[in-house]
Enzyme design. Structure first.
Site, PDB file in Angstrom:
ATOM      1  N   SER A  40       0.720  -1.282  -0.005  1.00 62.02           N
ATOM      2  CA  SER A  40       0.011  -0.017  -0.035  1.00 62.02           C
ATOM      3  C   SER A  40       0.723   1.259   0.116  1.00 62.02           C
ATOM      4  CB  SER A  40      -0.968   0.137   1.303  1.00 62.02           C
ATOM      5  OG  SER A  40      -1.785  -0.949   1.307  1.00 62.02           O
ATOM      6  N   CYS A 128     -12.872  -7.428  20.060  1.00 57.17           N
ATOM      7  CA  CYS A 128     -14.090  -6.627  19.889  1.00 57.17           C
ATOM      8  C   CYS A 128     -15.357  -7.152  20.873  1.00 57.17           C
ATOM      9  CB  CYS A 128     -14.676  -6.540  18.595  1.00 57.17           C
ATOM     10  SG  CYS A 128     -14.724  -8.082  17.657  1.00 57.17           S
ATOM     11  N   HIS A 241     -21.693  -5.449  17.033  1.00 60.87           N
ATOM     12  CA  HIS A 241     -21.916  -6.739  17.577  1.00 60.87           C
ATOM     13  C   HIS A 241     -22.986  -6.699  18.745  1.00 60.87           C
ATOM     14  CE1 HIS A 241     -18.447  -8.255  15.545  1.00 60.87           C
ATOM     15  NE2 HIS A 241     -17.576  -8.508  16.435  1.00 60.87           N
TER      16      HIS A 241
HETATM   17  C1  2RA Z   1     -14.477 -10.938  14.892  1.00 56.13           C
HETATM   18  N1  2RA Z   1     -13.779 -10.499  16.768  1.00 56.13           N
HETATM   19  O1  2RA Z   1     -15.565 -10.199  14.961  1.00 56.13           O
HETATM   20  C2  2RA Z   1     -13.354 -10.465  15.488  1.00 56.13           C
HETATM   21  C3  2RA Z   1     -12.690  -9.287  15.136  1.00 56.13           C
HETATM   22  N2  2RA Z   1     -11.954  -8.869  15.993  1.00 56.13           N
HETATM   23  O2  2RA Z   1     -14.302 -11.543  13.728  1.00 56.13           O
END
Ligand code: 2RA
Length: 335
Positions: A40, A128, A241
């Site tokens: 990149s 996450c 999420h």
């Molecule tokens: C996902 N937790 O959602 C992972 C990304 N860090 O795939």
């Protein structure tokens, strides 16, 4: 105090959010270098009226850099992060490379900001789904003393980066045109589907993602023996999420005290009024810094148990925002 900052992995979905957050939160940077792989180098990244030219990330990139925000793969991070730290640059790493290293603090600033003080050059940002789950679990732990929890996730495709988001979009478009769009990023079609498979499987039948939630929650909350079990599921949602949690506590719980604890916690927004269909949803929390917590109810299968639903933007509290908050803590301690 102004600091020189670098972003490693600037071309990814998290990298883009890091650039935006550093500007929008008025992070005190004197210079901002954007780094990525050699592939990149030379390309441009635009943020409003600024243009950043991507440089190849090499050990020398970190000479005279104060803070580097890494959002690259674990392999490249394992090589470059120690090189940066060796040069006196504090690394905030979003990968899994160092999270469980006993010499590396794993930090969620709303929960264990004091851990930043113990860093030896590298500070890890949690996965996450862990960071988002803890925005509901941590305040309830403070209120009632967490004993164990069971979590089921509904994870957005942004967790797989730009490739996951592109795959969902392409498959929906192909479906609307009556065309075929075979999976490339995932083992199955993600549009109009879901699968209980996030990251690789381990011999015990759990996935790496499920292990992360257990191990990282224990480390961040300093509860090395906390019992927990999770099932992580990928769903056709773009970028936030959701996590359904059932938790048992040491002390008797009440809905009123639980709601008060959530409302008072800086990382959470209480979103709990079922009479008016108010509960957190991924669309509502995409782009938001706080995580929504709702559907709070007495868990009918546990002693002193609560069931609740947490939703958070995977790219923000689940990644870039938490990393920038850690960097802010580093600057605060240095001032
Ligand atoms: C996902 N937790 O959602 C992972 C990304 N860090 O795939």
């Amino acid at each position: 105090m102004a600091v020189s900052v670098g972003i490693v992995g600037a071309t990814g979905a998290v990298g883009q959010e890091l650039i935006r957050l550093l500007h929008e939160r008025n992070f005190p940077f004197s210079s901002l270098k954007v780094l990525a792989s050699g592939r990149s180098a030379g390309k441009e990244i635009r943020y409003k009226d600024e243009t950043f030219i991507i440089e190849e990330a090499t050990p020398e990139s970190f000479d005279r850099m104060d803070i580097a925000l890494f959002s690259a793969g674990a392999t490249i991070t394992k090589t470059l992060a120690p090189e940066a730290a060796k040069r006196g640059c504090v690394v905030v790493d979003n990968s899994s490379a160092f999270r469980m290293d006993p010499d590396v603090p794993l930090v969620v600033p709303e929960i264990n900001p004091e851990a930043v003080r113990d860093h030896k050059g590298i500070i890890a940002n949690p996965n996450c789904s862990t960071a988002i789950a803890l925005m509901g679990l941590a305040p309830l732990h403070q209120a009632f003393g967490l004993k164990r929890f069971v979590a089921c996730t509904y994870q957005a495709v942004s967790g797989s980066g730009v490739a996951g988001m592109q795959e969902l979009e392409n498959q929906i478009k192909a479906w609307s045109e009556g065309k075929d769009c075979p999976p490339e990023t995932y083992p199955h079609p993600i549009a109009f589907n879901l699968f209980p498979h996030v990251d690789v499987f381990f011999d015990d039948g759990y996935t790496k993602e499920e292990h992360k939630m257990l191990n990282e929650s224990r480390k961040i909350m300093s509860m090395p023996d906390l019992p927990a079990t999770t099932t992580c599921v990928r769903v056709p949602v773009m970028r936030a999420h959701s996590i359904a949690i059932h938790a048992e506590f040491e002390q008797p719980v009440s809905l009123e005290a639980a709601r008060e604890a959530i409302a008072a916690f800086s990382g959470a927004e209480l979103c709990d009024d079922t009479a008016n269909n108010v509960y957190p949803t991924p669309l509502q929390f995409s782009g938001k810094n706080k995580c929504g917590v709702g559907r709070i109810r007495i868990d009918s299968a546990l002693d002193n148990g609560l069931a609740f639903f947490v939703v958070g933007d995977q790219l923000l509290k689940g990644a870039a925002l938490n990393a920038v908050q850690i960097a802010e803590e580093v600057v605060r301690l240095q001032a």
